[in-house]
Each structure stands twice: as structure tokens, then as C-alpha cells.
Design a protein around this motif. Sequence first.
Motif, PDB file in Angstrom:
ATOM      1  N   MET A  41     -58.091  24.674  22.739  1.00 35.23           N
ATOM      2  CA  MET A  41     -56.865  25.453  22.547  1.00 35.23           C
ATOM      3  C   MET A  41     -55.936  24.790  21.537  1.00 35.23           C
ATOM      4  O   MET A  41     -55.192  25.468  20.818  1.00 35.23           O
ATOM      5  N   LEU A  85     -59.422  29.634  31.927  1.00 38.59           N
ATOM      6  CA  LEU A  85     -57.994  29.871  31.715  1.00 38.59           C
ATOM      7  C   LEU A  85     -57.262  30.094  33.025  1.00 38.59           C
ATOM      8  O   LEU A  85     -56.067  29.792  33.138  1.00 38.59           O
ATOM      9  N   HIS A  86     -57.966  30.640  34.017  1.00 42.60           N
ATOM     10  CA  HIS A  86     -57.336  30.973  35.290  1.00 42.60           C
ATOM     11  C   HIS A  86     -57.690  29.985  36.401  1.00 42.60           C
ATOM     12  O   HIS A  86     -57.422  30.243  37.573  1.00 42.60           O
ATOM     13  N   SER A 115     -54.790  35.149  22.988  1.00 40.18           N
ATOM     14  CA  SER A 115     -54.354  35.777  24.239  1.00 40.18           C
ATOM     15  C   SER A 115     -54.607  37.275  24.222  1.00 40.18           C
ATOM     16  O   SER A 115     -55.093  37.846  25.214  1.00 40.18           O
ATOM     17  N   ARG A 116     -54.297  37.936  23.101  1.00 39.62           N
ATOM     18  CA  ARG A 116     -54.511  39.383  23.012  1.00 39.62           C
ATOM     19  C   ARG A 116     -55.997  39.721  23.100  1.00 39.62           C
ATOM     20  O   ARG A 116     -56.396  40.639  23.820  1.00 39.62           O
ATOM     21  N   TRP A 173     -62.517  32.669  29.896  1.00 43.69           N
ATOM     22  CA  TRP A 173     -61.574  33.444  30.706  1.00 43.69           C
ATOM     23  C   TRP A 173     -61.429  32.844  32.101  1.00 43.69           C
ATOM     24  O   TRP A 173     -60.318  32.705  32.628  1.00 43.69           O
ATOM     25  N   MET A 182     -58.539  37.933  24.356  1.00 46.89           N
ATOM     26  CA  MET A 182     -59.133  37.631  25.654  1.00 46.89           C
ATOM     27  C   MET A 182     -58.740  38.684  26.681  1.00 46.89           C
ATOM     28  O   MET A 182     -59.555  39.101  27.517  1.00 46.89           O
ATOM     29  N   ALA A 183     -57.488  39.131  26.634  1.00 47.78           N
ATOM     30  CA  ALA A 183     -57.032  40.147  27.580  1.00 47.78           C
ATOM     31  C   ALA A 183     -57.790  41.462  27.370  1.00 47.78           C
ATOM     32  O   ALA A 183     -58.166  42.137  28.344  1.00 47.78           O
ATOM     33  N   GLU A 186     -52.655  31.188  18.881  1.00 48.80           N
ATOM     34  CA  GLU A 186     -52.552  31.371  20.320  1.00 48.80           C
ATOM     35  C   GLU A 186     -52.261  32.826  20.699  1.00 48.80           C
ATOM     36  O   GLU A 186     -52.892  33.355  21.632  1.00 48.80           O
ATOM     37  N   PRO A 187     -51.340  33.519  20.006  1.00 50.07           N
ATOM     38  CA  PRO A 187     -51.123  34.932  20.360  1.00 50.07           C
ATOM     39  C   PRO A 187     -52.367  35.797  20.144  1.00 50.07           C
ATOM     40  O   PRO A 187     -52.666  36.669  20.974  1.00 50.07           O
TER      41      PRO A 187
END
Length: 225
Positions: A219, A194-195, A158-159, A191, A161-162, A154-155
Motif C-alpha cells: 500500500m 484489508l478487512h 479503494s474505488r 480484499w 477494490m470496492a 490510494e483513492p
Amino acid sequence: MIARHSLVWLNANGWRRAAQTAAADSVDTVCVALTRWQQEDWPLVLRRREADTSDNELCVGLALPPDGNGDKARIPLRVQLAGIQRIEEPLTLEKALAHMPPGWSGPLHAFAGDCLHSGIVLRVYGSWAWQILTQQNYVTASSDIDLLFTPRSEPEFSRGMALLAQHAARLPLDGEVIFPDGQAVAWKECWQALHASSQPRVLVKTETIVQLTPLARLMSSLEPA
């Protein structure tokens, strides 16, 4: 791992058998292309498995450089396992930088540097990869940078995708997120999901099918923080 977008090199018998699987309505184009590919020892690319593919076959293909209208002909083929010389993963972004088109230079170096600093490994496919592998002209002013992102946790997800979202403001970044179970989703769709305020489903590609799947299910295949 053998998966979609893997690079597949054939032996002499593999090329002969592959030509026999080509579409009959484009035989001249196919013969010329396959002869060139074999002479230059260029790879094919693994594609989604067709329903009637036998256990001793792989579905592969190649894309020709764009014509004057920007159209890029794709040639689907099947090869037998005995006809395969070797299989490799797609090129890493780090290695691809040595062959970077000038128009992407500054922003792409910055993106690659941020990925390296964050421990994110990306691989390249599509037009840029074909251009590197064959030294033919594939990349145009409208080309995307097609990337494969294969997070395991997961980390890391997140990194990565950002970083993709951040640098997409200056680069035509496209491509897929490939989850640990092999299911792939366009990173931009991922992306957006996710939002989203709801519990969205996303279009997933596997080795054999395309289907809608809840993002939360994908996920769950990632290692927790």
C-alpha cells in the motif's frame, strides 16, 4: 510496460527458436500448437521469469482450449528478444465487451459501466482473453473473468477494490491487483486482508519470485490521497 500477462507476437525466427525450447515429452502437441499459432499470428503471453533465463530471453507461454474433461494444457516457452515482433498490454475490459459470452451480458455491462464512471481501467487475461484473441472456445460455465487492476493512487485503489467486491456477487470476477512497483496480489486475497483485524501478509507474485509480503508495504507504493 513489459510485465506478466503482456501479449507477445513473434517473428519467423522467434517461432523457430521457441519450438526448440519446448518440453521434449510433449513435442507432438507443441509442434501442432506452435504451427497453428504462427500461421494465425496469435500472440503468446509473458509469464514469470525462470531463474536461469538469460538477459536476452523472455519466458512466455500459451494455453490450449480445454479438452473434454475441462483440462487446459499450458505450453511454457522461451524466446529471444531478437525473435519478438511486438509486445502489447493485455486487452482492456472495454474492448473485450464486444466479445462477451452471453451468460455474462447484463451484469458485466453494469460492472464495466461503473468502472468507466469511476475512472477504473481493467485489463483481461485468462480464458476469456484467449477466446477473444484466437476465436477458439475457451470459456466454459465454470470459467472466471480474470482481470488486472493497476491502481496508482490510494483513492483509485479503494474505488477499484470496492467495485470488484460489489460486482463479484453476480460475476465470477478473479485476477490480480498490480501495485506500482510491479508486485501482484490476487484481488480477493487483498480484499480479505484489508478487512482483517491483524497486520496481514499476502502472497505476492513478481516477475521472478513468489513471496509473502505485508499488505501495508504494498500500500505504501500507492500515491496518497
